[in-house]
Design a protein around this motif. Sequence first.
Motif, PDB file in Angstrom:
ATOM      1  N   PRO A 267       0.793  -1.237   0.000  1.00 57.42           N
ATOM      2  CA  PRO A 267       0.000   0.000   0.000  1.00 57.42           C
ATOM      3  C   PRO A 267       0.822   1.283   0.000  1.00 57.42           C
ATOM      4  CG  PRO A 267      -0.678  -1.482   1.783  1.00 57.42           C
ATOM      5  CD  PRO A 267       0.492  -2.109   1.120  1.00 57.42           C
ATOM      6  N   SER A 268       2.068   1.222   0.521  1.00 55.26           N
ATOM      7  CA  SER A 268       2.891   2.438   0.523  1.00 55.26           C
ATOM      8  C   SER A 268       4.097   2.225  -0.380  1.00 55.26           C
ATOM      9  CB  SER A 268       3.364   2.741   1.939  1.00 55.26           C
ATOM     10  OG  SER A 268       4.436   3.653   1.872  1.00 55.26           O
ATOM     11  N   PRO A 269       4.478   3.243  -1.183  1.00 57.27           N
ATOM     12  CA  PRO A 269       5.647   3.082  -2.044  1.00 57.27           C
ATOM     13  C   PRO A 269       6.965   3.139  -1.273  1.00 57.27           C
ATOM     14  CG  PRO A 269       4.703   5.270  -2.306  1.00 57.27           C
ATOM     15  CD  PRO A 269       3.813   4.520  -1.353  1.00 57.27           C
ATOM     16  N   ILE A 270       6.900   3.555   0.015  1.00 56.11           N
ATOM     17  CA  ILE A 270       8.155   3.654   0.772  1.00 56.11           C
ATOM     18  C   ILE A 270       8.307   2.404   1.622  1.00 56.11           C
ATOM     19  CG2 ILE A 270       9.457   5.006   2.459  1.00 56.11           C
ATOM     20  CD1 ILE A 270       7.739   7.412   1.374  1.00 56.11           C
ATOM     21  N   VAL A 271       9.191   1.528   1.179  1.00 63.20           N
ATOM     22  CA  VAL A 271       9.356   0.260   1.890  1.00 63.20           C
ATOM     23  C   VAL A 271      10.841  -0.062   1.972  1.00 63.20           C
ATOM     24  CG1 VAL A 271       8.748  -0.973  -0.245  1.00 63.20           C
ATOM     25  CG2 VAL A 271       8.777  -2.219   1.877  1.00 63.20           C
ATOM     26  N   THR A 272      11.267  -0.439   3.167  1.00 62.71           N
ATOM     27  CA  THR A 272      12.679  -0.780   3.373  1.00 62.71           C
ATOM     28  C   THR A 272      12.741  -2.139   4.081  1.00 62.71           C
ATOM     29  OG1 THR A 272      12.602   0.395   5.478  1.00 62.71           O
ATOM     30  CG2 THR A 272      13.481   1.617   3.592  1.00 62.71           C
TER      31      THR A 272
END
Length: 198
Positions: A170-175
């Motif tokens: 759901p979020s483009p910011i993933v680490t």
Amino acid sequence: MTEQGNNLPTFKLVLVGDYGVGKSTFVHRHCFGEFEPRSINADGVDVSTLQLDTSLGPVRFNIWDTSGQERDGDLSDGYYANAQCAILMFDVTSRDTYENVDKWYRDLTRVNENIPIVLVANKVDSPDREVRTRQVTFHRQKNLQYVEISAKLNYNIEKPYLMLLSKLLPSPIVTLVREPATLPPEIPTTQEPIAVQK
Ligand code: GDP
């Protein structure tokens, strides 16, 4: 659209690209836990499961690798069916493998129209590079993500997965919150660092 296996978001990932570009080497850089062995399914496809602990929670990829069937021509539609994402790999030491990227892309998108795809350039450790970064334009034409890796050096090997997750979650910011275990690099670390070849 995720399958739920033991409540983990699970994505079918297909690996495509010419024979010898390094697909199997790439997928087997990560150590798979003893409870998640590789298996050969009925079509002779090698399926490995990789679990990643990300900033958005644990996720799992079921990674389909062709086990060399791409040598005999087209892969069956069953290989591509219901894939949720793909890695399209070529080898920077072989211009032919880059020229065939278009064919693999057409095969893939004929069955799965709109899945996230990362174009991966492998073997950037090699002094015999034939395809320079500036010559790689396919991803721009098709709006794909692109990354250069060395499966042998473990260089950027998590990036393709994170790029796909940035589209799948759901979020483009993933680490990654924990590095997955990998096999040691196959080339001694005394080697000169990879020169970025533009
Ligand atoms: P596949 O047919 O696409 O699965 O390719 P393989 O994984 O079997 O690799 C083909 C050959 O390329 C093998 O000899 C590998 O050792 C070599 N290879 C794979 N990855 C790399 C890499 O990052 N750098 C170099 N120099 N060789 C690689």
